[in-house]
Write a protein that holds these residues in place. Sequence first.
Motif, PDB file in Angstrom:
ATOM      1  N   TYR A   1       0.804  -1.214   0.000  1.00 34.52           N
ATOM      2  CA  TYR A   1       0.000   0.000   0.000  1.00 34.52           C
ATOM      3  C   TYR A   1       0.845   1.276   0.000  1.00 34.52           C
ATOM      4  CZ  TYR A   1      -4.660  -2.041   0.432  1.00 34.52           C
ATOM      5  OH  TYR A   1      -5.829  -2.700   0.183  1.00 34.52           O
ATOM      6  N   ARG A   2       2.008   1.268   0.630  1.00 35.93           N
ATOM      7  CA  ARG A   2       2.790   2.512   0.642  1.00 35.93           C
ATOM      8  C   ARG A   2       3.183   2.898  -0.776  1.00 35.93           C
ATOM      9  NH1 ARG A   2       9.178   2.323   2.077  1.00 35.93           N
ATOM     10  NH2 ARG A   2       9.707   0.348   1.111  1.00 35.93           N
ATOM     11  N   ALA A   3       3.622   1.916  -1.584  1.00 29.32           N
ATOM     12  CA  ALA A   3       3.991   2.222  -2.963  1.00 29.32           C
ATOM     13  C   ALA A   3       2.776   2.643  -3.777  1.00 29.32           C
ATOM     14  CB  ALA A   3       4.664   1.008  -3.599  1.00 29.32           C
ATOM     15  N   GLU A   4       1.677   1.945  -3.582  1.00 31.16           N
ATOM     16  CA  GLU A   4       0.498   2.190  -4.404  1.00 31.16           C
ATOM     17  C   GLU A   4      -0.194   3.507  -4.078  1.00 31.16           C
ATOM     18  OE1 GLU A   4      -0.641   0.154  -7.081  1.00 31.16           O
ATOM     19  OE2 GLU A   4       1.465  -0.422  -6.790  1.00 31.16           O
ATOM     20  N   VAL A   5      -0.333   3.835  -2.792  1.00 36.43           N
ATOM     21  CA  VAL A   5      -1.025   5.088  -2.465  1.00 36.43           C
ATOM     22  C   VAL A   5      -0.165   6.295  -2.819  1.00 36.43           C
ATOM     23  CG1 VAL A   5      -2.468   4.012  -0.707  1.00 36.43           C
ATOM     24  CG2 VAL A   5      -0.316   5.116  -0.027  1.00 36.43           C
ATOM     25  N   LEU A   6       1.150   6.177  -2.710  1.00 33.23           N
ATOM     26  CA  LEU A   6       2.009   7.280  -3.133  1.00 33.23           C
ATOM     27  C   LEU A   6       1.902   7.492  -4.632  1.00 33.23           C
ATOM     28  CD1 LEU A   6       5.184   6.701  -0.928  1.00 33.23           C
ATOM     29  CD2 LEU A   6       3.582   8.624  -0.782  1.00 33.23           C
ATOM     30  N   PHE A   7       1.824   6.419  -5.396  1.00 28.56           N
ATOM     31  CA  PHE A   7       1.632   6.568  -6.839  1.00 28.56           C
ATOM     32  C   PHE A   7       0.293   7.225  -7.135  1.00 28.56           C
ATOM     33  CE2 PHE A   7      -0.245   5.215 -10.803  1.00 28.56           C
ATOM     34  CZ  PHE A   7       0.742   5.567 -11.719  1.00 28.56           C
TER      35      PHE A   7
ATOM     36  N   VAL B   1       2.537  -0.064  -9.382  1.00 33.24           N
ATOM     37  CA  VAL B   1       3.999  -0.034  -9.356  1.00 33.24           C
ATOM     38  C   VAL B   1       4.629  -1.178  -8.568  1.00 33.24           C
ATOM     39  CG1 VAL B   1       4.150   2.460  -9.748  1.00 33.24           C
ATOM     40  CG2 VAL B   1       3.970   1.587  -7.395  1.00 33.24           C
ATOM     41  N   TYR B   2       3.945  -1.730  -7.597  1.00 33.67           N
ATOM     42  CA  TYR B   2       4.536  -2.720  -6.695  1.00 33.67           C
ATOM     43  C   TYR B   2       5.083  -3.916  -7.482  1.00 33.67           C
ATOM     44  CZ  TYR B   2       4.915  -6.177  -2.934  1.00 33.67           C
ATOM     45  OH  TYR B   2       5.372  -7.133  -2.058  1.00 33.67           O
ATOM     46  N   LYS B   3       6.386  -4.175  -7.307  1.00 35.88           N
ATOM     47  CA  LYS B   3       7.098  -5.286  -7.958  1.00 35.88           C
ATOM     48  C   LYS B   3       7.027  -5.220  -9.487  1.00 35.88           C
ATOM     49  CE  LYS B   3       7.223  -8.706  -4.259  1.00 35.88           C
ATOM     50  NZ  LYS B   3       6.961 -10.109  -3.862  1.00 35.88           N
ATOM     51  N   ARG B   4       6.975  -4.005 -10.028  1.00 31.11           N
ATOM     52  CA  ARG B   4       6.903  -3.837 -11.487  1.00 31.11           C
ATOM     53  C   ARG B   4       8.154  -3.125 -12.017  1.00 31.11           C
ATOM     54  NH1 ARG B   4       3.257  -1.051 -14.044  1.00 31.11           N
ATOM     55  NH2 ARG B   4       3.339  -2.517 -15.799  1.00 31.11           N
ATOM     56  N   HIS B   5       9.294  -3.330 -11.386  1.00 31.20           N
ATOM     57  CA  HIS B   5      10.533  -2.670 -11.791  1.00 31.20           C
ATOM     58  C   HIS B   5      10.822  -2.896 -13.274  1.00 31.20           C
ATOM     59  CE1 HIS B   5      15.180  -2.560 -11.765  1.00 31.20           C
ATOM     60  NE2 HIS B   5      14.717  -1.342 -11.939  1.00 31.20           N
TER      61      HIS B   5
ATOM     62  N   ARG C   1       1.537   2.228 -16.099  1.00 36.02           N
ATOM     63  CA  ARG C   1       0.228   2.002 -16.721  1.00 36.02           C
ATOM     64  C   ARG C   1      -0.407   3.295 -17.207  1.00 36.02           C
ATOM     65  NH1 ARG C   1      -0.550  -3.276 -15.741  1.00 36.02           N
ATOM     66  NH2 ARG C   1      -0.034  -4.171 -13.690  1.00 36.02           N
ATOM     67  N   ARG C   2       0.132   4.439 -16.778  1.00 35.53           N
ATOM     68  CA  ARG C   2      -0.448   5.721 -17.175  1.00 35.53           C
ATOM     69  C   ARG C   2       0.413   6.499 -18.160  1.00 35.53           C
ATOM     70  NH1 ARG C   2      -3.253   7.884 -11.517  1.00 35.53           N
ATOM     71  NH2 ARG C   2      -5.039   6.458 -11.623  1.00 35.53           N
ATOM     72  N   CYS C   3       1.746   6.374 -18.056  1.00 37.17           N
ATOM     73  CA  CYS C   3       2.599   7.191 -18.922  1.00 37.17           C
ATOM     74  C   CYS C   3       3.661   6.393 -19.675  1.00 37.17           C
ATOM     75  CB  CYS C   3       3.269   8.292 -18.107  1.00 37.17           C
ATOM     76  SG  CYS C   3       4.604   7.700 -17.035  1.00 37.17           S
TER      77      CYS C   3
ATOM     78  N   ALA D   1      13.706   2.188   3.935  1.00 35.21           N
ATOM     79  CA  ALA D   1      13.277   1.634   5.228  1.00 35.21           C
ATOM     80  C   ALA D   1      13.408   0.115   5.230  1.00 35.21           C
ATOM     81  CB  ALA D   1      11.843   2.053   5.553  1.00 35.21           C
ATOM     82  N   ASN D   2      14.525  -0.370   4.658  1.00 31.08           N
ATOM     83  CA  ASN D   2      14.860  -1.794   4.641  1.00 31.08           C
ATOM     84  C   ASN D   2      13.879  -2.638   3.831  1.00 31.08           C
ATOM     85  OD1 ASN D   2      17.148  -1.465   6.400  1.00 31.08           O
ATOM     86  ND2 ASN D   2      15.700  -1.290   8.106  1.00 31.08           N
ATOM     87  N   ARG D   3      13.119  -2.017   2.955  1.00 30.61           N
ATOM     88  CA  ARG D   3      12.205  -2.736   2.068  1.00 30.61           C
ATOM     89  C   ARG D   3      12.350  -2.150   0.671  1.00 30.61           C
ATOM     90  NH1 ARG D   3       7.861  -4.890   4.867  1.00 30.61           N
ATOM     91  NH2 ARG D   3       7.501  -6.122   2.974  1.00 30.61           N
ATOM     92  N   ARG D   4      11.954  -2.935  -0.339  1.00 32.44           N
ATOM     93  CA  ARG D   4      11.963  -2.414  -1.697  1.00 32.44           C
ATOM     94  C   ARG D   4      10.815  -1.431  -1.901  1.00 32.44           C
ATOM     95  NH1 ARG D   4      16.502  -2.297  -3.887  1.00 32.44           N
ATOM     96  NH2 ARG D   4      15.573  -2.174  -5.979  1.00 32.44           N
ATOM     97  N   MET D   5      11.097  -0.374  -2.650  1.00 27.27           N
ATOM     98  CA  MET D   5      10.111   0.659  -2.939  1.00 27.27           C
ATOM     99  C   MET D   5      10.064   0.863  -4.451  1.00 27.27           C
ATOM    100  SD  MET D   5       8.071   3.098  -1.821  1.00 27.27           S
ATOM    101  CE  MET D   5       7.148   4.152  -2.946  1.00 27.27           C
ATOM    102  N   TRP D   6       8.872   1.016  -4.997  1.00 32.54           N
ATOM    103  CA  TRP D   6       8.696   1.203  -6.426  1.00 32.54           C
ATOM    104  C   TRP D   6       7.937   2.498  -6.689  1.00 32.54           C
ATOM    105  CZ3 TRP D   6       8.277  -3.277  -3.743  1.00 32.54           C
ATOM    106  CH2 TRP D   6       9.069  -4.365  -4.152  1.00 32.54           C
ATOM    107  N   TRP D   7       8.263   3.191  -7.789  1.00 28.90           N
ATOM    108  CA  TRP D   7       7.552   4.418  -8.141  1.00 28.90           C
ATOM    109  C   TRP D   7       7.779   4.742  -9.617  1.00 28.90           C
ATOM    110  CZ3 TRP D   7      12.508   4.395  -6.636  1.00 28.90           C
ATOM    111  CH2 TRP D   7      13.389   5.327  -7.181  1.00 28.90           C
TER     112      TRP D   7
END
Length: 273
Positions: free
Chosen positions: A167-173, A235-239, A244-246, A256-262
């Motif tokens: 959710y952190r990656a998705e809501v920030l996107f 975006v999550y795990k879509r490196h 999907r938009r641009c 924070a010791n986790r993977r982040m996508w954006w």
Amino acid sequence: MPEGHTIHRHARRHRAAIAGQPVRTGSPQGRFSAGAKRLDGRVLEGIDAHGKHLFYRWEGGWILHIHLGLFGKFRLYRSDPPPPSENARLTMAGDDATIYLSGPTMCELIDPGRELAIRSRLGPDPLLNGSTAAKIKAFGSNLARRRIPIGAALLNQQVISGIGNVYRAEVLFRAGIDPHLPANRLSAETVDRLWREAAAQLRLGEKAGRIITVDLSDVDAKRRSDLRRLERVYVYKRHGEPCRRCATPISTTDMANRRMWWCATCQPPGAGS
């Protein structure tokens, strides 16, 4: 680790299944034998959640606190349950349903003071009832005290309860916010937008029992049930895959010791300040 939508869904489903009746409890594994013995046969009066914590309220004032952690799982059977495995920490059997719990980080009996101490360490929960304005104000105050990136702050359960790595990656996107932006630099409008986006996505997840954050028009689908697993998020795990938009390749980093996508185009540097 299950995110807040899953925990609140467990609370809702367990209330419907076994609350308001005497419940037979046991601990095949043995690690909760003393607690199960105290609860056995008592009426389960209610269940509620705060973030990733569950609180079961029993006749006589007993409170059962459960945190699933990374490996905890519930299994709910409406009829003819199989025998519990020897690893079941707790079994709860009502008139028409049986619940098995295995692998939790925490399964303990606590008093009201301990519950208050747990809740006092947690940030506002978007899925709890209460004043939205008050919760947004608390969320904004928590962010204002932190210089860490907003992508890191969202995983801190003292800032906001129930948000995990997906959710952190998705809501920030969805909110169009740069995940590297220091938390204390978010504008008031951005704080409000981010809170409302998080609340909306968690509510959808609690209802559906799964995380689906995409708008159907962005994946050319007519129904959420039509979505394949890899189509459910932005975006999550879509490196490296196109946004999907641009169509910009999705970026990733450790945060924070986790993977982040954006998406560097939809979430450009400084977006949200």
